[in-house]
Each structure stands twice: as C-alpha cells, then as structure tokens.
Design a protein around this motif. Structure first.
Motif, PDB file in Angstrom:
ATOM      1  N   GLY A  64       5.467   6.578  -2.175  1.00  0.00           N
ATOM      2  CA  GLY A  64       5.565   5.144  -2.458  1.00  0.00           C
ATOM      3  C   GLY A  64       4.240   4.473  -2.224  1.00  0.00           C
ATOM      4  O   GLY A  64       4.039   3.304  -2.508  1.00  0.00           O
ATOM      5  N   HIS A  65       3.324   5.248  -1.706  1.00  0.00           N
ATOM      6  CA  HIS A  65       2.028   4.687  -1.349  1.00  0.00           C
ATOM      7  C   HIS A  65       1.024   5.123  -2.382  1.00  0.00           C
ATOM      8  O   HIS A  65       0.281   6.068  -2.188  1.00  0.00           O
ATOM      9  N   ALA A  66       1.036   4.427  -3.504  1.00  0.00           N
ATOM     10  CA  ALA A  66       0.219   4.883  -4.626  1.00  0.00           C
ATOM     11  C   ALA A  66      -1.191   4.330  -4.546  1.00  0.00           C
ATOM     12  O   ALA A  66      -1.643   3.616  -5.411  1.00  0.00           O
ATOM     13  N   GLU A  67      -1.891   4.650  -3.487  1.00  0.00           N
ATOM     14  CA  GLU A  67      -3.275   4.212  -3.362  1.00  0.00           C
ATOM     15  C   GLU A  67      -4.196   5.363  -3.721  1.00  0.00           C
ATOM     16  O   GLU A  67      -3.836   6.526  -3.571  1.00  0.00           O
TER      17      GLU A  67
ATOM     18  N   LYS B 130       6.933   6.622  -6.161  1.00  0.00           N
ATOM     19  CA  LYS B 130       8.211   5.953  -5.952  1.00  0.00           C
ATOM     20  C   LYS B 130       8.077   4.518  -6.416  1.00  0.00           C
ATOM     21  O   LYS B 130       7.033   3.909  -6.154  1.00  0.00           O
ATOM     22  N   PRO B 131       9.035   3.904  -7.007  1.00  0.00           N
ATOM     23  CA  PRO B 131      10.272   4.542  -7.462  1.00  0.00           C
ATOM     24  C   PRO B 131      10.012   5.344  -8.726  1.00  0.00           C
ATOM     25  O   PRO B 131       9.270   4.914  -9.592  1.00  0.00           O
TER      26      PRO B 131
ATOM     27  N   ARG C 289      -0.759   5.561 -13.043  1.00  0.00           N
ATOM     28  CA  ARG C 289       0.311   4.904 -13.791  1.00  0.00           C
ATOM     29  C   ARG C 289      -0.115   4.515 -15.189  1.00  0.00           C
ATOM     30  O   ARG C 289       0.077   3.379 -15.630  1.00  0.00           O
TER      31      ARG C 289
ATOM     32  N   ALA D 179      -0.049  -4.893  -1.431  1.00  0.00           N
ATOM     33  CA  ALA D 179      -0.006  -3.433  -1.390  1.00  0.00           C
ATOM     34  C   ALA D 179       0.966  -2.956  -0.325  1.00  0.00           C
ATOM     35  O   ALA D 179       1.754  -2.034  -0.545  1.00  0.00           O
TER      36      ALA D 179
ATOM     37  N   HIS E 280       4.669  -1.041  -0.980  1.00  0.00           N
ATOM     38  CA  HIS E 280       5.085   0.229  -0.394  1.00  0.00           C
ATOM     39  C   HIS E 280       6.435   0.082   0.299  1.00  0.00           C
ATOM     40  O   HIS E 280       7.321   0.924   0.172  1.00  0.00           O
TER      41      HIS E 280
ATOM     42  N   ASN F 227       9.105  -0.205  -2.382  1.00  0.00           N
ATOM     43  CA  ASN F 227       9.282   0.982  -3.214  1.00  0.00           C
ATOM     44  C   ASN F 227      10.264   1.985  -2.619  1.00  0.00           C
ATOM     45  O   ASN F 227      11.010   2.627  -3.352  1.00  0.00           O
TER      46      ASN F 227
ATOM     47  N   ARG G 167       5.345  -3.329  -9.103  1.00  0.00           N
ATOM     48  CA  ARG G 167       4.208  -2.642  -9.698  1.00  0.00           C
ATOM     49  C   ARG G 167       3.203  -3.659 -10.251  1.00  0.00           C
ATOM     50  O   ARG G 167       2.006  -3.544 -10.051  1.00  0.00           O
TER      51      ARG G 167
ATOM     52  N   LYS H 200       1.288  -5.307  -7.541  1.00  0.00           N
ATOM     53  CA  LYS H 200       0.225  -4.447  -7.029  1.00  0.00           C
ATOM     54  C   LYS H 200      -0.922  -4.348  -8.015  1.00  0.00           C
ATOM     55  O   LYS H 200      -2.077  -4.361  -7.641  1.00  0.00           O
TER      56      LYS H 200
END
Lengths: 407, 557
Positions: free
Chosen positions: A91-94, A111-112, A195, B298, B302, B305, B387, B390
């Motif tokens: 879930g931590h899309a960094e 996630k999701p 993404r 951010a 998280h 999510n 999304r 972010k």
C-alpha cells in the motif's frame, strides 16, 4: 499459454502484518481453491517458518511490516528458495519502497489491487514455471536480480549519469545497447509503483517516466549491473552476444512498417537472447554441452540445447522476463524465437520479425546459415523476400560492430 | 628684537672696541669685524639686526659694502648706519643714495650712536610687523576667494543664481555637468525657457513673477522634486531648493539643483526587489503548505489503501457468496414447492413461505446484487480518489521528471470534483501525448487553479437556477509543446479585470473564496519554472478559455 489445473495445484503464500488483509484475500481468492493451494502468514517470521515446513511456488508479501519487512523477507526467500516467484503487494507505493524491492522482488503490485490483477499475475507466474521444468534452472533464474553489463558500457553510463549536461536521450541510447539493463528498466517502469495506464516497452519512454535520477539510482545502486567477473571469464562471448542482439533488433525493427510494431520488434529482438546471456554467466556448462552436441550431431545449437538440457535459452530468457512482469508480447517473442509456428500470428508481426532478424543476423555476422522453418517461411511468404533482405541488411550489419560503444 | 646682533665694521681696532663697548652697555650684542669682506660673509652667515659701517676702509670702501648689501636680497632689508670721520655733505648724500638709513660722524657720542641705533631698530621692527600684517591679509583674502570657488566648484549640486528677471547670472561647474550647458552659453539666458520641460513652463513663470515681486512662493524654503531638461533634450528628475536673497534691492534667487536620476533608479530597483521578495515569500509559503499537504496525503493514502484492499476483497467475496446462495435458494425453493404438493409437507412449505415473506426474499434477490455493485463502485471510487490525491500531491523533486499530462489532468478533476459537480459537466478531449518533462506537482497546482476558477465562473453564471454549465478540457500536441485548453461556459472576464488578471492579490471573488494568488502563482509556475506560456480568451457572458503551452522537453536550463 496453455490451460492449468491439469497438473498439481500451485502453492501460493500470502504475507501481511494485518489479519484483515489476509482474511480479505482468503475470502476473495477462495474461488481459486481448485488451482491454488493458499496459505497465509502474519508477518515475515511466520512466513519463513511456514516455508521451512513446506515451500511454495509463489509468495505475495506486503512491504512495510513490523519486525521483518517485506524486502528482508524476500531477500531470505531469494537465497533459501530461489525458485519461488516473489511478488510485492504494497500500500506504500513510494519510489523509495520500489528501490528497496527492486533487487529482491520479481514484480510489484499496489494496494488496493483491482480484482483479477492479482489472480492474473500469480497465474502467469505459475504458467511461466511450466516453461522451465528443471527446478535447478528455475532456481538460478529466480535468483538473478540483474545481468552484468559490459564494463566499458557501464562506466560510460556511470559517467553520463553524473554529468549534469547529459540528456535523457543520450542515456537511453546507451541503455538500449544492453539487454540486461533494458529488461531491468522495463521491469521497474511497468511495476505498480508507477501506475502507468498502459504497459511501456519503449526504452526512451521508460527513461522519460522514471527520470534520470531514478535511472541513476537503479543502474548504479548496489551490484545489480557492476559485476565485471563474467566479462573477465567470457568477455568475447558476451560481447558477440551483444553485437548479435543489437543487429537482430536493428533488422527486426526494419522488417515491419508500422511504427509501433517497429518499436516492439526492436525491444523484443534486443532481449531475444537474454536467456543465452544468463546461461553464459550462470550456467556456462549448458552452452558448452549444447555446442558440442550440435557440432558432433550436426543439429542446430537450439536443438543441441534441448537434447542436452531439455530446455533452451529461449525458455530461460522468457521465464526471466515473464516473472519480471515485462509486457507479454516480449515474453512470447523471446520464448518462441526459434519456433515461430508455435504461435498463431495472424500476419508477419513482432515474433516473425524477431525470428527472421535472428536468422539474418547470424547469417550476416557469423556466416552460419540455419535454414528457415519451411512451414513458417511458406506461411508468411518469406522465401521471396529473403534475397532482398540479405542485400539490404548486409552493409547495415557490417559496420555495426564499429559503431557500438566499446569504451 | 636684535636677535642677529649689531654688526660693526671698521678697520681700526680701537674704534671697534669703543663701539662694541657702547653697544654692549646698551644690552645689545656687538659683532665686530675688520673689513667689508668679512662683514658680508658674517651677515650672510647670520643676518644682523643692524650694521654700523665705517666709510673709509683700505681694501673695500663702506659705500661698496653698502651697495653689496642692498643688492643682495638676503641682506637688503638690514638697516645700515654709516660712521665717518668726513664731514662732506656730498659724502652723506652718497651714503643715503647707496641705501644707508643714517649717518654718524666721528668722533661720536655714545648717546647719539645708541639713539640712532635704537630708532632704526624700532623702525625696522615696525616695518617688519607691517609687512607681516600685509602678508597675512593677502593670505586671508586669497583664502576667502579660494574657499568660495572651492565650494561652488566642488559641490556636486548645481548652483544657479538668478537675477530679478529670472535670467541666469551665475552657473557653477556642477551645473555645467548636470545640464550640459557651459557657463558662457547660459549667462544672461532665461532659466525657465532653457531648463524646464515645456509642459511646466507656464506654471514656473507664474510662480517666478510672484517671487520677483514679493520674495515669496510655494517653492521657497522647501526641497521639491521636479523634472528638468538637459542640453541634449533629455528629461531627468531633479531635486530643487530655492534660497531667496536680495541683491541691489531686488529679489533674486540661488537655486541648488541635484540630479536624482540615479537615486530614482535605485529607488525603483529597491521597490522592485521588495516586490520580488514579497512574491517569493508568498510562493515559498505556498510551496511549504503544499509540501505538508503532500506528505499528509501520502501518509493518509497508505492508511486508506489497506482497509480499501480488504474492503474490496470481502465485498467481492460476499457478492460471489451471495450469488451462490441465491442459486442454492432457488433450487431449494423449487424442491420445496415440489415437496409441498404432498399434503403432509404443507407445514414445511408454509414455514418456508413465511420466512421468505419475512426477509422479503424477492426484494433481496432483486436488490442485493445492485447493492454489491454499488459497494464495489464505491470502493473503486475511494481508491481512485486516494490515488488521485497522491498523484496530485506529487512530491516534486528539484529535477524535472517526465509525466503523463492527461493522467495528471484526470487526477486533478477527481480532486476538484466537489467544486464543479453541482454546476458543471466536464468534457475531456485528450490527445495522445508524449511524456512531458516537468515539475508535475507544480503543474497540478496550475490545473487545479484553472479548474476551480472555471467552476466558480460557471457557478456564478448558473447561480441557483439548477442549470449546469460546461467545463471542457482539451489536450493537444503543438509543435514541441503540449497545449492544454481549459474552457468554461461561465461569466467571462470583464475588460477592467483583464489587465490585472495575473497580478498577485488581484481577485474578483468575494472574501474567503479566493486569495488572489492562484493565477499569479500559476503564471510563475508555467512561465518561469517551465518556460511555457499561459494566455486566455474571454467573452463576457459566454465563457473563458485558458491556454497553457508547456515545452515537451522541459525548460531549457
């Protein structure tokens, strides 16, 4: 590829520090129960414990977990059970998280995760494993994080990336000369961390999206590409492989007229022999035995591979690119570039171009002539065009060696 | 008084001794010498206060010695008294002609010699004082003159003296430098027609005619900032002070003029710097605020999510489970209906019917699938919003990165939906775009500003009518730039607002609805940070279109 379910069930292990996530996945994936044998581990420690009882085929883990985080867990899995396909679901899309995961994860999901995507990715990984039946070879491929880059090319790139004046195009032009780096860049840019709305296969686009700083960090981070020992051991072979790949890519892209197809053919052809590269570095005996067998029995190298090892560089390469999550058309072209008839291509397309480009490049550079598959040649009417192509690409290939960066 | 002593010159030692005795007795210092030659040498070595000179001496006569004294500039002022045994009147005349001041005859009386000596010493002293005084006076006068010139020539201010008719009667070197006219060129000329810009001349002349009569005027006693002309015709800013003065019973004026071109320039520069700094501070504060928002976003993303993942998973599961149960219940129902045909099974059948009625089975089977779809839709919308949030709060690095402008616009539309959804429909027309090298977080800010502005413009137009306007977003490739048009069917921009549109703090919105910084910051982001452009076209009552052009390859460094 082919249907599943006929064989034994695939074992999939899900790891997360939150019971809610595990329960949700258990519920949602319940319908896969006939194909998958699923288990759920609450955290990294639990996962390793379960693996020690019974290994699995695919592991799907969260990244941020207390105690042992996802990257650490996958690093352990990579060394203990290298043939397991390693997937991150975070879930931590960094980008920082992506950087940590790059060396140890085959694919990254965010996630999701839309229903279906997770299932597809796991299914595809399972299918790919069927490409390479030998678990030892699978383990070797599974362990690979990156393929060594020719030292001169690597140091040139390093210089460029620290030079503020160098442009993205300059960097792309250098990276495009190396299959291993291209594969890694495409793996990263197509991961969930970015993404993107569509899969990217053009290196120029990929580098555009990543930005030079990210490329710098990926290319120069750790020891992904900097290992020089294979070049010391088998430099000649690796260099000629590189020349061959670029020649094939150049030819293949010019066999097609549509711009998108040209680009697709270029990258697929550039990567078509990545299995050979991998084998040369990690299982040199495979190439040696196959070559000897081919010589003594008069069959092709590819046939020699199949006879001695039961698997060829085509499948090995496709397996690597497949578990790295590269676009399907690349994996397909790489897997079938010696047997194009295995795929029903409606017309002469990317796979055909890679196939023809490969044969032409061998003929024009090495002087070896492997006859075209007659059935395929007839299907797409190759025989007529062959002499013209040979004439056209002869000079182009001739000075390729000289044009390539060697320092 | 007689510091140099009294030089006595005589070839007779007796006379020398006698004179020396007399002089010594008078408290003076005798310096006896025996010849004219020695006398001259001694006098040059140390000039005496007075000389007593014998007329007749063997090798050099007293007259010759006297003439030598008078011809030598070092000695000529020393008084010489002759001492002679002769009594010839012509000799006395000769002595006076040679330059002597007095004459004593031998044999001499002590009193007479002393009286003559002291008289001449006194005369000489008086004369010396007089000369000194003259010299001092001369120096003083020279100084006074020099000081005046010094002041007038060394001041950087132009000093101009005007006579009663307003003509120039003096003009210093600074005036020459300032105005470019040489003193000779301007003396006697009418000042105002020469130096004042034409548009001020009437006023100046009116003021002068009052001043020349009364010595009064609005400009008197103040320092004014005015415009003046150089010889070249160039107009420049000056600071003028006028000091009124009366010369020959008429009012005249001394004008002190300072060229303040540099000062004005420096002031303008300072003003510009202050504005710039103010602007930068604003932008910085704004950027800091955005950065905090970005970090929060951010983190929140998280957090959201994770539950979104299992919410979605479980809804999917429940939906599938429910579909299964419905299928099962239909089969059960059919089975029970068949069983119910036997009389003994009637109670079971009735019980089942009652439960079906109680739980409203028909409604459930009809509506639950829709409810599941709604849930799934809701979850995916939450995911989209998170999304977008972010992506919107894209953490900009200092380096520009390649970005998908269409996707950024979509994300911004999700973020801003609340602003426009009640007043406008959004239509998008996105061309396929190459990746654009940019600071995406900043551009998102611009997109948001423009979309929110568009929403407000449409909202102002439709009011509470319930009608909906339109916001149209279009992207295209235009050469090596990406073109983004954001149009609205809103109120349009009035002519008076147009020219101020991009100025900081300019807003037409009521308090609390706009800070007036949006477009100013947008322009800074697009033009300065990206080397692009932002323009607009607007028609009152019809709508407005803002057009952004952003270079695909980023700003040239």
């Amino acid at each position: 590829m082919t249907d599943i379910g006929s064989g034994t069930k695939k074992r999939v292990l899900f790891v997360d520090d939150e019971q809610g996530i595990l329960d949700g996945l258990r519920n949602r994936l319940r319908r896969k129960r006939d194909q998958w044998d699923m288990s759920f581990a609450l955290g990294g420690k639990d996962a390793l414990e379960q693996l020690s009882q019974q290994p699995c085929d695919v592991i799907v883990t969260d990244m941020r977990m207390p105690g042992m985080d996802g990257a650490t867990l996958l690093m352990q899995v990579q060394s203990l059970y290298p043939d397991i396909v390693r997937i991150v679901l975070s879930g931590h899309a960094e980008f920082e998280a992506a950087l940590r995961a790059i060396p140890v994860a085959h694919q990254f999901l965010a996630k999701p995760c839309d229903p279906g995507i997770l299932e597809n990715v796991v299914d595809r990984a399972c299918q790919l494993q069927r490409l390479v039946n030998d678990a030892t070879v699978r383990a070797i491929v599974g362990k690979v994080s990156g393929l060594p880059v020719m030292p001169q090319l690597y140091s040139k790139l390093r210089r460029m990336l620290t030079d503020e004046k160098c442009s993205m195009q300059d960097v792309a032009n250098v990276i495009k000369q190396d299959a291993g780096m291209c594969a890694k860049i495409l793996q990263l840019v197509n991961s969930a961390f970015f993404r993107l709305s569509r899969q990217l296969s053009r290196i120029d686009d990929a580098i555009g999206y990543l930005g030079l700083e990210a490329v710098h960090r990926v290319v120069l981070a750790g020891e992904l590409f900097s290992d020089e020992s294979p070049y010391k051991a088998a430099g000649g072979l690796l260099t000629s492989l590189r020349t061959h790949s670029i020649a094939t890519a150049t030819i293949a892209s010019q066999l097609l007229s549509n711009k998108k197809q040209q680009e697709d053919a270029f990258i697929a052809a550039l990567l078509h022999d990545i299995g050979k590269l991998l084998l040369a570095v990690y299982i040199p005996d495979h190439l040696k035995l196959a070559t000897e067998h081919a010589k003594s029995t008069g069959v092709s190298f590819h046939a020699g591979e199949l006879a001695t090892a039961g698997v060829s560089h085509a499948e090995v390469g496709a397996y690597l690119l497949g578990i790295w999550g590269l676009p399907y058309f690349i994996v397909e072209a790489v897997a079938n570039h010696h047997e194009p008839t295995r795929v029903e291509e409606p017309e002469f397309g990317v796979l055909g171009a890679v196939y023809v480009g490969d044969v032409l490049a061998h003929e024009l550079i090495d002087g070896t002539s492997e006859p075209l598959d007659p059935a395929y040649a007839e299907r797409v009417g190759l025989a007529l065009r062959w002499p013209e192509w040979k004439k056209r690409f002869g000079p182009l290939v001739a000075d390729l060696g000289a044009r390539l960066v060697s320092g | 008084m007689s510091a140099g002593g009294i030089l006595i010159v005589d070839d007779s030692v007796e006379i020398l001794r006698a004179l020396a005795t007399i002089i010594k007795r008078a408290g003076l210092v005798p310096r006896p010498v025996t010849s004219g030659k020695l006398a001259i040498e001694a006098a040059i070595a140390e000039p005496p206060s007075l000389v007593l000179l014998d007329m007749q001496m063997p090798d050099m006569s007293g007259l010759s010695v006297c003439r030598c004294f008078k011809q030598d500039t070092r000695l000529q002022s020393i008084p010489i008294i002759f001492v002679s045994g002769q009594h010839r009147p012509d000799e006395k005349v000769e002595a006076f002609l040679a330059g002597a001041v007095d004459y004593v005859t031998k044999p001499f009386h002590e009193e007479e010699v002393l009286a003559r000596i002291s008289t001449h010493l006194r005369i000489q002293e008086l004369q010396r004082q007089l000369e000194l005084q003259n010299e001092r006076l001369a120096v003083d006068r020279r100084w006074a003159n020099e000081r005046a010139t010094l002041v007038s020539s060394s001041t950087r201010d132009a000093l101009i003296i005007l006579d009663n008719s307003g003509n120039i009667s003096d003009w210093n070197s600074a005036a020459e430098d300032t105005f470019g006219w040489a003193r000779a060129e301007v003396l006697g000329k009418q000042l105002h027609s020469l130096l004042a810009p034409e548009r001020f001349q009437a006023a100046h002349l009116a003021a002068w005619s009052r001043f020349r009569a009364t010595g009064q005027g609005e400009a008197i006693g103040k320092t004014l900032e005015l415009a003046a002309l150089r010889k070249s015709g160039e107009e420049f800013p000056i600071e003028l002070s006028i000091i009124p003065t009366i010369l020959n019973d008429c009012w005249c004026a001394v004008g002190v003029v300072r060229d303040i071109t540099e000062r004005k320039r420096a002031e303008a520069k300072l003003q510009h710097e202050v504005t710039e700094r103010h602007k930068m501070e604003l932008e910085l504060r704004h950027a800091q605020k955005l950065e905090v928002v970005g970090q929060l976003a951010a983190g929140i993303a998280h957090e959201i999510n994770t539950p979104t993942q299992f919410l979605g998973d479980n809804i999917q599961f429940l939906k599938e489970a429910f579909d299964g149960l419905v299928r099962l219940s239909k089969e059960c129902h059919a089975a029970v209906v068949q069983l119910g045909q036997a009389a003994e099974n009637q109670p079971i059948f009735d019980g089942l019917r009652m439960i079906e009625h109680e739980i409203d089975l028909g409604y459930i089977t009809e509506n639950a699938p829709i409810a599941f779809e709604r849930c799934i839709d809701g979850v995916s919308r939450i995911a989209l919003i998170v999304r977008s949030m972010k992506e919107f709060a894209h953490n900009d690095q200092r380096e520009q990165g390649a970005a998908d402008i269409n996707r950024a616009l979509k994300a911004t539309l999700v973020i801003a939906r609340n602003e426009y959804k009640y007043v406008a429909d959004v239509a998008t027309e996105f061309a396929e775009l190459p990746p654009v090298v940019c600071h995406l977080g900043d551009l998102n800010q611009v997109f948001l500003n423009l979309i929110v502005n568009a929403a407000h413009a449409v909202g102002d137009k439709v009011g509470r009518s319930g009608d909906k306007g339109e916001i149209r977003i279009k992207t295209a490739i235009s050469g090596d730039q990406v073109r983004i048009d954001i149009s609205d069917s809103g109120t349009g921009i009035s002519d008076s607002a147009r020219q101020h549109l991009f100025e900081p703090f300019f807003t037409t919105k009521e308090i609390g609805r706009g800070t007036g910084q949006g477009l100013a910051i947008s322009r800074a982001i697009v033009c300065e940070r990206h080397g692009g452009s932002i323009t607009f076209e607007s028609q009152l009552g019809i709508g407005t279109t803002f057009t952004l052009l952003i270079p695909v390859q980023g700003k040239n460094p």
